[in-house]
Design a protein around this motif. Structure first.
Motif, PDB file in Angstrom:
ATOM      1  N   GLU A 169     -21.450 123.893   0.871  1.00  0.00           N
ATOM      2  CA  GLU A 169     -20.062 123.482   0.680  1.00  0.00           C
ATOM      3  C   GLU A 169     -19.181 123.492  -0.405  1.00  0.00           C
ATOM      4  N   LEU A 170     -20.004 123.362  -1.507  1.00  0.00           N
ATOM      5  CA  LEU A 170     -19.257 123.234  -2.590  1.00  0.00           C
ATOM      6  C   LEU A 170     -18.958 124.692  -3.320  1.00  0.00           C
TER       7      LEU A 170
ATOM      8  N   LEU B  84      -6.279 118.924  -5.825  1.00  0.00           N
ATOM      9  CA  LEU B  84      -7.509 118.225  -5.916  1.00  0.00           C
ATOM     10  C   LEU B  84      -7.358 116.933  -6.338  1.00  0.00           C
ATOM     11  N   ASN B  85      -8.005 115.889  -5.460  1.00  0.00           N
ATOM     12  CA  ASN B  85      -7.796 114.503  -6.200  1.00  0.00           C
ATOM     13  C   ASN B  85      -9.313 113.619  -5.906  1.00  0.00           C
ATOM     14  N   ALA B  86      -9.157 112.553  -6.088  1.00  0.00           N
ATOM     15  CA  ALA B  86     -10.343 111.861  -6.171  1.00  0.00           C
ATOM     16  C   ALA B  86     -11.100 111.638  -4.945  1.00  0.00           C
ATOM     17  N   GLN B  87     -10.284 111.960  -3.982  1.00  0.00           N
ATOM     18  CA  GLN B  87     -10.861 111.987  -2.431  1.00  0.00           C
ATOM     19  C   GLN B  87     -11.060 113.312  -1.750  1.00  0.00           C
ATOM     20  N   SER B  88     -11.309 114.314  -2.751  1.00  0.00           N
ATOM     21  CA  SER B  88     -11.590 115.551  -2.277  1.00  0.00           C
ATOM     22  C   SER B  88     -12.866 115.691  -1.050  1.00  0.00           C
ATOM     23  N   LYS B  89     -12.662 116.449  -0.055  1.00  0.00           N
ATOM     24  CA  LYS B  89     -13.776 116.071   0.729  1.00  0.00           C
ATOM     25  C   LYS B  89     -15.088 116.702   0.563  1.00  0.00           C
TER      26      LYS B  89
ATOM     27  N   LEU C 124     -13.184 123.226 -12.132  1.00  0.00           N
ATOM     28  CA  LEU C 124     -13.835 122.172 -12.906  1.00  0.00           C
ATOM     29  C   LEU C 124     -13.444 120.908 -12.265  1.00  0.00           C
ATOM     30  N   ALA C 125     -12.355 120.658 -11.816  1.00  0.00           N
ATOM     31  CA  ALA C 125     -12.090 119.298 -11.323  1.00  0.00           C
ATOM     32  C   ALA C 125     -12.737 118.925  -9.792  1.00  0.00           C
ATOM     33  N   LEU C 126     -12.897 120.081  -9.458  1.00  0.00           N
ATOM     34  CA  LEU C 126     -13.892 119.810  -8.064  1.00  0.00           C
ATOM     35  C   LEU C 126     -15.087 119.355  -8.407  1.00  0.00           C
ATOM     36  N   LEU C 127     -15.758 120.196  -9.479  1.00  0.00           N
ATOM     37  CA  LEU C 127     -17.102 119.927  -9.721  1.00  0.00           C
ATOM     38  C   LEU C 127     -17.269 118.559 -10.417  1.00  0.00           C
ATOM     39  N   ALA C 128     -16.240 118.194 -11.224  1.00  0.00           N
ATOM     40  CA  ALA C 128     -16.310 116.794 -11.841  1.00  0.00           C
ATOM     41  C   ALA C 128     -16.266 115.714 -10.654  1.00  0.00           C
TER      42      ALA C 128
END
Length: 383
Positions: free
Chosen positions: A146-147, A167-172, A274-278
């Motif tokens: 998925e990632l 992207l935000n903190a509640q990314s699925k 990078l935001a998604l990985l974090a």
């Protein structure tokens, strides 16, 4: 503009013949294909793990050592087991793979086998024709899949010139344990940026740090976002995996990115990737740039890097990154004039009047004390 075709190439375990695959890699790159090169002496698990994380269209295997019928079949079987049926497999082996062998391999699911005498142009045309079309994806079976798909979507968005994803903190995206990341998980993900000129040994240094992390945290996971140079519309050799030993581990998620014309050692899509990985539940995210540092300051714009590590070679006391790095590493410190370089860089850092650390390492040396010191700083330091 459409995203370049991405494929993975590798040589099987117990096979150290990489001259053929390197020649083919270069031809693919010349024709606009991005090649993730895994290197030689690679197991089925290494190949499938890398293909899934890199979200490639196909795997190209060069086999000159026998056992090819079984090896190719095991790669296909593991891809299917992990729900990655959309990743295809092709390969070749000069005169080692017979036409009778190839027929048996195709019955087991191999797309195509190239024989001795096949031109490089024919191989390239085949890859472009068969793996350049949109593919039908099955639903991801694992958080890694998925990632990987999400990272590809981000890169494709930039390649097409569309609006940047939000992207935000509640990314699925699920974290590696299969649950949505909480604010606590996000806070606990430490992002470390590695930059410096080519030849400084950044990849080897990162691989040694990964080993120390895996030993210290038996249940932990780490992500690596690695960059290699390319221009818009051209191919790239994404070869950092080939020099990784300790990072060939199921607890390590590694993604290779081409810069695709972006200056400064990163990709246009890096910030969002990078935001998604974090936000995906890793304990650490390591981002490695293209060899840079003379003028570029690659991590200023991301806003996500907790620490910046500059991997230095000799005579680099004038580079801009010395003003910004939290930690400066003089790797290959066993080389001649390393002591002089250390002294010159130390004097420069003193002029900055910041709390910067200077460490000497020999990353190629097992259990190097300098790498141990660097790991303690990264794992225990604060922003």
């Amino acid at each position: 503009m459409a995203s370049p075709i991405r494929i993975l190439t590798a040589v099987p375990i117990c096979d150290g013949h990489d001259s053929a695959i390197n020649t083919i890699n270069l031809e693919f790159i010349r024709h606009g294909i991005e090649v993730v090169y895994l290197g030689y002496h690679r197991s089925v698990g290494d190949i499938v793990r890398a293909a899934i994380q890199e979200d490639v269209r196909a795997i190209g295997i060069s086999s000159y050592n026998g056992g090819h019928i079984e090896f190719f079949a095991e790669v296909i079987a593991l891809l299917r087991k992990r729900g990655a049926n959309d990743i295809k497999v092709f390969g070749g082996g000069g005169g080692t793979i017979t036409h009778q062998d190839a027929a048996a391999m195709k019955r087991k699911g191999v797309d195509n086998i190239f024989f001795a005498g096949t031109s490089l142009a024919q191989m390239t045309d085949y890859v472009r024709k068969h793996y350049g079309k949109p593919r039908k994806r099955s639903r991801p079976r694992s958080p890694d899949q998925e990632l990987a798909h999400k990272l590809t979507e981000i890169e494709d968005t930039y390649a097409a010139g569309r609006k940047r994803p939000t992207l935000n903190a509640q990314s699925k995206i699920r974290n590696p344990q299969g649950v949505h990341p909480s604010r606590r998980a996000i806070r606990n993900t430490r992002v470390v940026g590695f930059t410096g000129p080519g030849g400084a040994g950044k990849t080897t240094l990162i691989d040694e740090l990964v080993l120390r992390f895996l030993n210290q945290s038996p249940q932990g996971r780490i992500a690596i976002l690695s960059h290699d140079p390319s221009v818009i519309g051209e191919g790239a050799l994404l070869g950092d995996r080939a020099t990784m030993i300790n990072s060939q581990n199921d607890r390590v998620f590694m993604r290779s990115m081409a810069t695709r014309g972006e200056a400064g050692g990163l990709s246009p899509a890096t910030q969002d990737c990078l935001a998604l990985l974090a936000r995906s539940g890793f304990d650490y995210v390591i981002i490695e740039t293209v060899g840079t540092g003379q003028e570029a300051m690659p991590f200023q714009k991301t806003g996500l890097v907790d620490q910046t590590v500059l991997g230095s070679r000799l005579q680099l006391q004038k580079i801009v990154m010395l003003d910004l790095a939290d930690i400066v590493v003089v790797n290959k410190s066993d080389l001649q004039r390393a002591r002089t370089a250390h002294t010159e860089i130390e004097q420069r850092l003193e002029q900055n009047r910041r709390d910067q650390r200077l460490i000497d390492t020999v990353a190629k040396r097992h259990r190097d004390a300098g790498v141990d010191e660097l790991f303690k700083l990264i794992s225990g330091g604060s922003k």
